[in-house]
Design an enzyme around this catalytic site. Structure first.
Site, short mmCIF file in Angstrom:
data_model
loop_
_atom_site.label_atom_id
_atom_site.label_comp_id
_atom_site.label_asym_id
_atom_site.label_seq_id
_atom_site.Cartn_x
_atom_site.Cartn_y
_atom_site.Cartn_z
N GLY A 1 0.79 -1.23 0.00
CA GLY A 1 0.00 0.00 0.00
C GLY A 1 0.81 1.27 0.00
N ASN B 1 0.62 8.99 17.41
CA ASN B 1 0.78 7.57 17.11
C ASN B 1 1.93 7.38 16.13
OD1 ASN B 1 0.42 4.86 16.54
ND2 ASN B 1 -1.31 5.22 15.15
N ARG C 1 5.20 8.28 -4.22
CA ARG C 1 5.99 9.49 -3.98
C ARG C 1 7.50 9.28 -4.02
NH1 ARG C 1 3.86 11.94 1.26
NH2 ARG C 1 5.23 13.67 0.71
N TYR D 1 47.88 -0.55 -9.35
CA TYR D 1 46.69 -1.40 -9.39
C TYR D 1 47.14 -2.82 -9.07
CZ TYR D 1 42.97 -4.42 -10.85
OH TYR D 1 42.01 -5.40 -10.85
C1 UD1 Z 1 -0.72 5.84 10.17
C2 UD1 Z 1 -1.59 5.81 11.43
C3 UD1 Z 1 -1.46 7.12 12.18
C4 UD1 Z 1 -0.01 7.32 12.54
C5 UD1 Z 1 0.90 7.25 11.30
C6 UD1 Z 1 2.34 7.23 11.71
C7 UD1 Z 1 -3.50 4.40 10.88
C8 UD1 Z 1 -4.90 4.36 10.45
N1 UD1 Z 1 -2.96 5.59 11.00
O1 UD1 Z 1 -1.21 6.88 9.35
O2 UD1 Z 1 -2.24 7.11 13.35
O3 UD1 Z 1 0.17 8.55 13.20
O4 UD1 Z 1 0.64 6.03 10.57
O5 UD1 Z 1 3.16 7.29 10.58
O6 UD1 Z 1 -2.89 3.35 11.08
N2 UD1 Z 1 -0.40 0.19 4.53
C9 UD1 Z 1 -0.64 -0.99 3.89
N3 UD1 Z 1 -1.88 -1.21 3.35
C10 UD1 Z 1 -2.88 -0.32 3.46
C11 UD1 Z 1 -2.62 0.90 4.10
C12 UD1 Z 1 -1.37 1.13 4.64
O7 UD1 Z 1 0.26 -1.84 3.79
O8 UD1 Z 1 -3.98 -0.62 2.95
C13 UD1 Z 1 0.94 0.43 5.10
C14 UD1 Z 1 1.65 1.58 4.39
O9 UD1 Z 1 2.46 1.11 3.33
C15 UD1 Z 1 2.49 2.17 5.48
C16 UD1 Z 1 1.67 1.91 6.74
O10 UD1 Z 1 0.79 0.86 6.42
O11 UD1 Z 1 3.73 1.50 5.63
C17 UD1 Z 1 0.93 3.15 7.21
O12 UD1 Z 1 0.00 3.56 6.24
P1 UD1 Z 1 -0.22 5.09 5.89
O13 UD1 Z 1 -1.28 5.17 4.87
O14 UD1 Z 1 1.08 5.74 5.61
O15 UD1 Z 1 -0.81 5.62 7.27
P2 UD1 Z 1 -0.80 7.09 7.80
O16 UD1 Z 1 -1.92 7.84 7.18
O17 UD1 Z 1 0.55 7.66 7.73
#
Ligand code: UD1
Ligand code: CA
Length: 454
Positions: free
Chosen positions: A13, A172, A17, A351
């Protein structure tokens, strides 16, 4: 009694970027893929097995995850429906039954084993969920940790937070430990009734409380929870990682005059009393023993440098370079797949590739081992105490005996026996007065051309 633990590592996921042809989690920090850093931290927090949730580059990501030596299973998340949905991709692994389940993001490579262990400790103290949080004055984008009476009451995602919740600076980090016995029922209860229509892992805090359980937050440094989304952040993390590693080395007895210009790798080993001068790059697989000096602007990779050796300035040690104690490789020298024996000297512009240089041997300036015929590589053997005159080409395969001498400027194509002197160059003859005559002839020629307007 030791508790068992599964780490679910989220590596799916990701956004686009990074603008990369490969998965973000494969990009290296300290020359090691970021996901491998994360899994090593998990290993050091005594995790028993890893379930990695993958999207793109599944095979390469799984291989990088396996590098830490833990059993790894990989699970594919087809659609990106949120962090709780991602964890549930590893449902069958979680169902095997562990005391603790750690959820870790693969893009936070600076996370320490201590933070993960602390979260696990909270589970053994009775919490159902332990979230790893951090304090920051710039909480934008992060989920806020809402506490009361020492318990964690809820995590509110930035987009869903009220004005008063947005003022909270305890955030978090995204990583958490969940009771293995309850993990699946908590995750299965998550709904996607939020702004993004995603299944948020963070919702399990409130769900656990509604079911009579409780959650806590443990604090880690903001630095170790930084996630990487762009190559700018990748460079920032690299800088933090490098300064951590340099500090560790200096505290263990390594001197660096300008540490910010020295670059290390995840597996770099440097013993006490080594001095590393400015602008040195150390790639993977390097070991430097006690008291050696690496002079400025040297580049080392896959090399070992024994006690008391001197390298550089401007030296390049490539894979398989093995410098035995007290030997020297000086300026503008390159050494590859070669043993430089005790006290031997390769001091200037040489070398040395696919070779053995015996103890105490001395290679003059510009000595070249001609190891490659365009198709195959060949070996050069130089005996103990041999002396190779400057600007000699040693055409491999070739052997120079112990204590032998090669005259400067030789092209050596035949083996040189021990203690022999080899002349591999044209014999010099001197013609008296010929220089003056030649010069006169040239001057006359020049004049003739000028007169005829040429
Ligand atoms: C998440 C947290 C947020 C925290 C932040 C810290 C949740 C809902 N939110 O937000 O509270 O402050 O991280 O960085 O957990 N991923 C998947 N599959 C998905 C969605 C995400 O594998 O369907 C993975 C992403 O690749 C990433 C991680 O989970 O490594 C976090 O996902 P991301 O969408 O970046 O969460 P944030 O919005 O940053
Ligand atoms: Ca994120």
């Amino acid at each position: 009694m030791a508790r068992t633990c599964l780490a679910v590592v989220l590596a799916a996921g990701e956004s686009t970027r990074m603008k990369s042809s490969k998965s973000k989690v494969l990009h290296p920090v300290g020359n090691l893929p970021m996901i491998t850093h994360v899994i090593r931290a998990a290993r050091d927090a005594e995790v028993d097995a890893v379930a990695v949730v993958v999207g793109r580059d599944a095979d390469a990501v799984t291989a990088a995850a396996a590098d830490a030596g833990l059993p790894v299973s990989s699970w594919f998340q087809k659609e990106r429906l949120g962090t709780a949905h991602a964890v549930l991709a590893a449902r069958d692994a979680i169902a095997e039954g562990y005391d603790d389940v750690l959820v870790i993001f693969a893009d936070t490579p600076l996370v320490t084993p201590a933070a993960l262990s602390q979260a696990r400790q909270s589970l053994s103290d009775g919490a159902d969920v332990a979230v790893i949080g951090f304090h920051t004055q710039t909480p934008d984008g992060y989920g806020r940790l809402i506490e009361g009476d020492g318990d964690l009451l809820a995590i509110r995602e930035h987009r869903d937070a009220s004005t008063s919740e947005l003022a909270i600076t305890f955030c978090n980090g995204g990583l958490m430990a969940v009771s293995g016995a309850k993990a699946l029922e908590l995750l299965d209860s998550v709904q996607n009734d939020n702004v993004k229509k995603e299944y948020y892992l963070t919702d399990i805090v409130e769900i656990a409380r509604k079911r009579g359980g409780h959650a806590v937050a443990v604090e880690a440094s903001a630095e170790e929870l930084i996630g990487i989304n762009t190559r700018v952040e990748l460079a920032q993390i690299e800088a933090l990682w490098q300064s951590r590693k340099r500090r560790e080395m200096m505290l263990a007895g390594v001197s660096m005059q300008a540490p910010e210009t020295v670059f290390l790798s995840h597996d770099t080993v440097i013993e006490a009393d080594v001095t590393i001068e400015p602008n040195v790059i150390i790639g993977p697989g390097v070991i430097i023993r006690e008291g050696a000096t690496i002079h400025a602007f040297s580049h080392l990779e896959g090399a070992s440098v024994d006690a008391g050796c001197s390298v550089g300035p401007f030296a390049r040690l490539r894979p398989g370079a093995e410098l035995q104690s007290g030997s020297k490789v000086g300026n503008f020298c390159e050494v590859k797949n070669a043993v430089i024996g005790q006290g031997a000297k390769v001091n200037h512009l040489s070398y040395v590739g696919d070779a053995r240089v015996g103890a105490r041997a001395n290679l003059g300036a510009g000595t070249i081992t001609c190891n490659y015929d365009g198709v195959n590589k060949h070996h050069t053997d130089i005996g103990e105490g041999a002396f190779i005159g400057s600007n000699s080409s040693l055409v491999a395969p070739i052997s120079i005996g112990d204590e032998a001498y090669v005259a400067s400027g030789s092209v050596v194509t035949k083996d040189v026996p021990a203690e022999a002197l080899a002349f591999g160059r044209a014999t010099q003859t001197n013609k008296d007065g010929l220089a003056t005559m030649l010069r006169r002839r040239s001057m006359e020629e020049k004049k003739r051309r000028q007169n005829s307007g040429q």
